[in-house]
Design an enzyme around this catalytic site. Structure first.
Site, PDB file in Angstrom:
ATOM      1  N   ASP A   9       0.856  -1.188   0.000  1.00 62.67           N
ATOM      2  CA  ASP A   9       0.000   0.000   0.000  1.00 62.67           C
ATOM      3  C   ASP A   9       0.894   1.241   0.000  1.00 62.67           C
ATOM      4  O   ASP A   9       1.655   1.456   0.929  1.00 62.67           O
ATOM      5  CB  ASP A   9      -0.888  -0.040   1.260  1.00 62.67           C
ATOM      6  CG  ASP A   9      -2.019   0.969   1.199  1.00 62.67           C
ATOM      7  OD1 ASP A   9      -2.007   1.827   0.293  1.00 62.67           O
ATOM      8  OD2 ASP A   9      -2.898   0.898   2.071  1.00 62.67           O
ATOM      9  N   ASP A 103      -3.003   2.256  -6.029  1.00 58.40           N
ATOM     10  CA  ASP A 103      -1.873   2.304  -5.091  1.00 58.40           C
ATOM     11  C   ASP A 103      -1.818   1.126  -4.126  1.00 58.40           C
ATOM     12  O   ASP A 103      -1.116   1.190  -3.131  1.00 58.40           O
ATOM     13  CB  ASP A 103      -1.899   3.609  -4.300  1.00 58.40           C
ATOM     14  CG  ASP A 103      -3.024   3.626  -3.282  1.00 58.40           C
ATOM     15  OD1 ASP A 103      -4.112   3.121  -3.603  1.00 58.40           O
ATOM     16  OD2 ASP A 103      -2.805   4.141  -2.171  1.00 58.40           O
ATOM     17  N   GLU A 104      -2.561   0.068  -4.410  1.00 55.33           N
ATOM     18  CA  GLU A 104      -2.607  -1.070  -3.488  1.00 55.33           C
ATOM     19  C   GLU A 104      -2.657  -2.374  -4.248  1.00 55.33           C
ATOM     20  O   GLU A 104      -3.296  -2.438  -5.306  1.00 55.33           O
ATOM     21  CB  GLU A 104      -3.916  -1.034  -2.701  1.00 55.33           C
ATOM     22  CG  GLU A 104      -3.868  -0.371  -1.370  1.00 55.33           C
ATOM     23  CD  GLU A 104      -5.240  -0.446  -0.738  1.00 55.33           C
ATOM     24  OE1 GLU A 104      -5.649  -1.564  -0.401  1.00 55.33           O
ATOM     25  OE2 GLU A 104      -5.873   0.591  -0.609  1.00 55.33           O
TER      26      GLU A 104
END
Length: 386
Positions: A9, A103-104
DNA sequence: TCTGGGGTCCTAGGACCC
DNA sequence: TCTGGGGTCCTAGGACCC
């Protein structure tokens, strides 16, 4: 075999990219989000979080809390390019990478002991490469399943690396606030607290009948998560179920004419994205949020799937004609669902539909070459009131 | 200056069919 | 002439996630 899942993350992703690319922003509270009226915070840098600014907060409130902040509309195209670079790095560590958002991502690294003594070393190596190659920090969680890995990555933020080993699960979960339970948002959290459950540990030991009375079928899933049990696999590819666009207006729309123009623009946007992604859809849904924030959806399912802007627009317009306008319109959305892969074979469409599709594809090429503004409807050139 | 935009999943009722 | 029952599709709303 012991499963090992890593959750990666990025820390304050959008804000961190901006600070990376503009040294004058480093160390300052950076807030990325909708800068117009009615905008909300997308990402707040850690400097901004110290003022109480957080994601999803109305921008007006963020400005009040942090007047010295740097407010940036953001650059989604850039974030997507960085995200692609991150995914390329992750792909070097496992073939099983499931992106959750820009973003993860989850990685399944089960059985990689022959390369690394400890799954923790894999997470450390990922973080190192992201730092070396992209000058950004990520937090990572390493655990026997997705739920625990996600909690673990969050636990160490920013720039964290937390490992939860099988024997440590109960202790890790015991005092964890119930709001961290996956799937427990505002409503469920409030309901759980209402029956005296404030931690994940308390949920794990709660009375079975009580839980079923309040949550029915979902009680069993909640309980399993609370005990740290989660057998969901890491799935690299998902077929999309729906594809849509929506927009909130700076000022509520008041006339059917303005609404129609907006539906046309939304329909074309959706149509273009369908063609780019290779899907056609059979159900058109129009979403309307009124000035009072009352929100409705109205949908219509066609006999055949379509990806044509004209067909989507005509359907949206017909749907809209059946909606009473007793107040201004704050948001409009157009979504296609019931998707199926469109392989390009014309058998899927009637002949004139196919002709229209060819024109649309030609327009797409012009837009690719000369930019989005190169070709547009005359109607969409009428200046919009801002 | 309240409350974005992209999605997923679940529930529940009604139509319709056998 | 008092109302079965299962399956599927459609519609609408809502909770939730990032």
């Amino acid at each position: 075999m012991q499963r090992w899942i890593i959750h990666v993350d990025m820390d304050a992703f959008f804000a961190a990219v901006e600070q990376r690319d503009d040294p004058s922003l480093r160390g300052r509270p950076v807030i990325v989000g909708g800068v117009g009226r009615r905008g909300v915070v997308s990402t707040a840098s850690y400097e901004a979080r110290r003022f109480g600014v957080h994601s999803a907060m109305p921008m007006s409130e963020a400005r009040r809390l942090c007047p010295q902040g740097v407010f940036i509309p953001g650059n989604h195209g850039k974030y997507e390019r960085v995200a692609a670079a991150i995914r390329a790095i992750l792909a070097a560590f496992s073939p099983l990478v499931e992106p959750l958002s820009l973003d993860e991502a989850f990685l399944d690294v089960t059985g990689m002991e022959w390369l690394y003594d400890d799954p923790k070393d894999i997470a450390a190596a990922i973080k190192q490469r992201i730092s070396d190659e992209l000058s950004l920090t990520a937090s990572a969680g390493v655990a026997p399943n997705k739920f625990l890995a996600k909690l673990a990555s969050d636990w160490g933020k920013p720039d964290g690396l937390v490992v939860v080993r099988p024997g440590e699960v109960a202790a890790f979960l015991r005092a964890m606030p119930i709001s961290r339970l996956w799937g427990a948002g505002e409503k469920t959290t409030a309901q759980l607290k209402g029956i005296g459950i404030n931690t994940i540990g308390q949920l794990a030991g709660a009375d079975d009948a009580l839980l079923h009375r309040h949550f029915g079928q979902a009680a069993d899933d909640m309980r399993r998560l609370a005990r740290g049990e989660d057998d969901r696999p890491v799935v690299p590819e998902h077929e999309p179920k729906s594809l849509g666009n929506e927009i909130t207006f700076a000022e509520d729309l008041r006339t059917r004419d303005e609404i129609g123009t907006c539906l046309l623009a939304l329909s074309q946007k959706v149509s273009r994205r369908l063609r780019q992604s290779g899907y056609a859809g059979r159900t058109v849904t129009v979403k309307i949020r009124f000035g009072s924030f009352r929100t409705i959806t109205r949908s219509r399912t066609l006999g055949e799937p379509t990806l044509l802007g004209d067909t989507i627009y005509e359907t949206a317009r017909a749907i809209m004609a059946g909606v009473e306008l007793t107040e201004g319109v704050r948001l409009l959305g157009v979504t296609l669902s019931n998707l199926q892969v469109y392989g390009g074979q014309t058998s899927l469409f009637a002949v004139d539909e196919d002709k229209k599709l060819k024109i649309s594809v030609a327009v797409d090429r012009l837009k690719d070459k000369f930019g989005e503004g190169a070709v547009t409807r005359g109607r969409l050139l009428i200046p919009k009131k801002e």
